[in-house]
Design a protein around this motif. Structure first.
Motif, mmCIF file in Angstrom:
data_model
loop_
_atom_site.group_PDB
_atom_site.id
_atom_site.type_symbol
_atom_site.label_atom_id
_atom_site.label_comp_id
_atom_site.label_asym_id
_atom_site.label_seq_id
_atom_site.Cartn_x
_atom_site.Cartn_y
_atom_site.Cartn_z
ATOM 1 N N PRO A 1 4.296 -4.126 8.907
ATOM 2 C CA PRO A 1 5.535 -3.505 8.428
ATOM 3 C C PRO A 1 5.362 -2.943 7.014
ATOM 4 O O PRO A 1 4.637 -3.509 6.190
ATOM 5 C CB PRO A 1 6.530 -4.665 8.436
ATOM 6 C CG PRO A 1 5.687 -5.882 8.271
ATOM 7 C CD PRO A 1 4.353 -5.580 8.907
ATOM 8 N N TYR A 2 5.995 -1.817 6.767
ATOM 9 C CA TYR A 2 6.000 -1.182 5.444
ATOM 10 C C TYR A 2 7.425 -0.752 5.138
ATOM 11 O O TYR A 2 8.123 -0.231 5.997
ATOM 12 C CB TYR A 2 5.105 0.069 5.423
ATOM 13 C CG TYR A 2 3.644 -0.211 5.636
ATOM 14 C CD1 TYR A 2 2.794 -0.468 4.564
ATOM 15 C CD2 TYR A 2 3.094 -0.207 6.923
ATOM 16 C CE1 TYR A 2 1.442 -0.720 4.774
ATOM 17 C CE2 TYR A 2 1.757 -0.462 7.130
ATOM 18 C CZ TYR A 2 0.936 -0.709 6.054
ATOM 19 O OH TYR A 2 -0.404 -0.952 6.259
ATOM 20 N N LYS A 3 7.849 -0.969 3.899
ATOM 21 C CA LYS A 3 9.148 -0.456 3.452
ATOM 22 C C LYS A 3 8.877 0.816 2.665
ATOM 23 O O LYS A 3 8.085 0.825 1.719
ATOM 24 C CB LYS A 3 9.849 -1.476 2.563
ATOM 25 C CG LYS A 3 10.631 -2.492 3.326
ATOM 26 C CD LYS A 3 11.846 -2.911 2.506
ATOM 27 C CE LYS A 3 12.556 -4.042 3.212
ATOM 28 N NZ LYS A 3 13.713 -3.643 3.918
ATOM 29 N N GLU B 1 12.229 0.385 7.028
ATOM 30 C CA GLU B 1 11.025 -0.350 7.415
ATOM 31 C C GLU B 1 10.399 0.341 8.614
ATOM 32 O O GLU B 1 11.056 0.593 9.620
ATOM 33 C CB GLU B 1 11.359 -1.797 7.772
ATOM 34 C CG GLU B 1 10.102 -2.618 8.045
ATOM 35 C CD GLU B 1 10.394 -4.093 8.219
ATOM 36 O OE1 GLU B 1 10.173 -4.588 9.340
ATOM 37 O OE2 GLU B 1 10.834 -4.720 7.237
#
Length: 112
Positions: free
Chosen positions: A14-16, A7
């Motif tokens: 937030p980005y995975k 993450e």
């Protein structure tokens, strides 16, 4: 090589993303750099659209990459020229040394 989900946070979102094992720190550093670039662009350009910011940042990064590639190409050409000059110098020295060695042998054999 294993892939892990990591993450990252860009502009507070937030980005995975998938990341090769062992590259998590580099990915986090890239996310921080991108966030800084986007924030700077937002302040300088007064653009509020994240899409426009992303395009401008991508364009800037691509431009910087092109400049670096050109610098590397020029450096590579310069090193190639220097290596060729060094090879020529070494070859000339070996030829010259070979002539001196040949003439020295001749004088020794004629003295016998």
């Amino acid at each position: 090589m294993s892939i892990e989900a990591v993450e990252i946070v860009i502009l507070g979102r937030p980005y995975k993303v998938s990341c090769p094992a062992g590259q998590q720190d580099a990915l986090q550093a890239a996310a921080v750099q991108l966030t800084e670039k986007l924030s700077d662009l937002r302040q300088r350009s007064r653009v509020s659209s994240n899409e426009q910011l992303a395009i401008m940042a991508a364009l800037n990064f691509c431009h910087e990459l092109c400049l670096e590639k050109e610098k590397n190409h020029q450096y590579s050409e310069t090193m190639d020229k220097r290596i060729k000059m060094l090879q020529q110098t070494i070859e000339a020295a070996l030829v010259e040394h070979g002539r001196y060695g040949d003439s020295g042998e001749e004088s020794e054999s004629s003295n016998v």
